[in-house]
Design a protein around this motif. Sequence first.
Motif, PDB file in Angstrom:
ATOM      1  N   ASN A 174      42.507  42.903  39.585  1.00  0.00           N
ATOM      2  CA  ASN A 174      41.296  42.674  38.788  1.00  0.00           C
ATOM      3  C   ASN A 174      40.228  43.704  39.136  1.00  0.00           C
ATOM      4  O   ASN A 174      39.537  44.238  38.255  1.00  0.00           O
ATOM      5  CB  ASN A 174      40.762  41.257  39.029  1.00  0.00           C
TER       6      ASN A 174
ATOM      7  N   SER B 235      54.891  38.293  31.818  1.00  0.00           N
ATOM      8  CA  SER B 235      55.354  36.996  32.304  1.00  0.00           C
ATOM      9  C   SER B 235      56.108  37.168  33.619  1.00  0.00           C
ATOM     10  O   SER B 235      56.832  38.146  33.817  1.00  0.00           O
ATOM     11  CB  SER B 235      56.271  36.361  31.256  1.00  0.00           C
TER      12      SER B 235
ATOM     13  N   TRP C 245      45.728  43.638  28.341  1.00  0.00           N
ATOM     14  CA  TRP C 245      44.843  42.782  29.128  1.00  0.00           C
ATOM     15  C   TRP C 245      43.713  43.627  29.719  1.00  0.00           C
ATOM     16  O   TRP C 245      43.954  44.492  30.547  1.00  0.00           O
ATOM     17  CB  TRP C 245      45.623  42.103  30.244  1.00  0.00           C
TER      18      TRP C 245
ATOM     19  N   LEU D 207      42.674  38.714  35.396  1.00  0.00           N
ATOM     20  CA  LEU D 207      43.848  37.868  35.256  1.00  0.00           C
ATOM     21  C   LEU D 207      43.760  36.782  36.314  1.00  0.00           C
ATOM     22  O   LEU D 207      43.546  37.060  37.498  1.00  0.00           O
ATOM     23  CB  LEU D 207      45.126  38.692  35.442  1.00  0.00           C
ATOM     24  N   ASN D 208      43.898  35.524  35.883  1.00  0.00           N
ATOM     25  CA  ASN D 208      43.772  34.389  36.793  1.00  0.00           C
ATOM     26  C   ASN D 208      45.079  33.613  36.889  1.00  0.00           C
ATOM     27  O   ASN D 208      45.953  33.727  36.009  1.00  0.00           O
ATOM     28  CB  ASN D 208      42.652  33.457  36.319  1.00  0.00           C
TER      29      ASN D 208
ATOM     30  N   THR E  67      45.629  30.721  36.271  1.00  0.00           N
ATOM     31  CA  THR E  67      45.743  29.741  35.180  1.00  0.00           C
ATOM     32  C   THR E  67      46.190  30.388  33.867  1.00  0.00           C
ATOM     33  O   THR E  67      46.410  29.687  32.881  1.00  0.00           O
ATOM     34  CB  THR E  67      44.397  29.040  34.955  1.00  0.00           C
ATOM     35  N   ASP E  68      46.298  31.722  33.845  1.00  0.00           N
ATOM     36  CA  ASP E  68      46.742  32.420  32.635  1.00  0.00           C
ATOM     37  C   ASP E  68      48.264  32.370  32.561  1.00  0.00           C
ATOM     38  O   ASP E  68      48.961  32.774  33.502  1.00  0.00           O
ATOM     39  CB  ASP E  68      46.257  33.869  32.643  1.00  0.00           C
TER      40      ASP E  68
ATOM     41  N   ASP F 121      52.151  32.449  30.087  1.00  0.00           N
ATOM     42  CA  ASP F 121      52.821  32.974  28.900  1.00  0.00           C
ATOM     43  C   ASP F 121      53.050  31.846  27.904  1.00  0.00           C
ATOM     44  O   ASP F 121      52.580  30.712  28.092  1.00  0.00           O
ATOM     45  CB  ASP F 121      54.129  33.680  29.287  1.00  0.00           C
TER      46      ASP F 121
ATOM     47  N   LEU G  10      51.362  34.522  34.473  1.00  0.00           N
ATOM     48  CA  LEU G  10      51.381  35.957  34.188  1.00  0.00           C
ATOM     49  C   LEU G  10      51.131  36.739  35.474  1.00  0.00           C
ATOM     50  O   LEU G  10      50.497  36.231  36.400  1.00  0.00           O
ATOM     51  CB  LEU G  10      50.309  36.305  33.155  1.00  0.00           C
TER      52      LEU G  10
END
Length: 230
Positions: free
Chosen positions: A55, A113, A123, A127-128, A130-131, A133, A139
């Motif tokens: 990130n 994924s 993206w 990216l967390n 909780t994200d 596919d 992810l």
Amino acid sequence: MKRKLVVLTGAGISAESGIKTFRDSDGLWEGHNVMDVASPEGWHRNPELVLDFYNKRRQQLKEVLPNLGHQILAELENDFDVFIITQNVDNLHEKAGSSNVLHLHGELLKVRSTKNENYILDWNDDLNSTDLDDKGNPLRPHIVWFGEEVPALEEALKLTQQADLFAVIGTSLQVYPAAGLIAFTNPEIPVFYIDPKPIKIPNLRNPLEVIPEVASKGMKILKKKLLDFI
């Protein structure tokens, strides 16, 4: 018909834009042991650390610009069919205007994924954990980590074998399989090698010209030399 110029680029071409390379000093990448943030083991051990690391890299990428090295490569498309094979995960070649860029080690601005390597998304933000596919799987960064296969290698080999001219810019030639690509060039074509600390390339059969400069200065020199081949 334009000649095909194939260029292998590494971290050195992006260093002048402010993107640090872990091989410059003590094996640390932005203060982290590279195996903690760029290996499947690191991911399984501490996914939150890995997500945070990429990130931050993604945010940094929004603040940097292509340098003269990237720009000259893009300009060379006026005179050559230029194909860039890059070990870099940034998008500075694309930002500079290069049309044909193959990323060997993945891309910061994509995620995929953890269960389906063909499920890839653009993206731009954080990216967390909780994200997920479309099947509910987490992810992960779309980065080829140490110990993982390099999906783009076969295409890179084909491009290398088709080259009329081949250049290596800003890479230590120590990261395989990328470093081995040069061995697949037609031995009759010229190879140019730009790096401020060039290494000796063993068993290279090609005519070789070494330009011991940083990427921006080296690309100015290389452009003049390449125009002789038009």
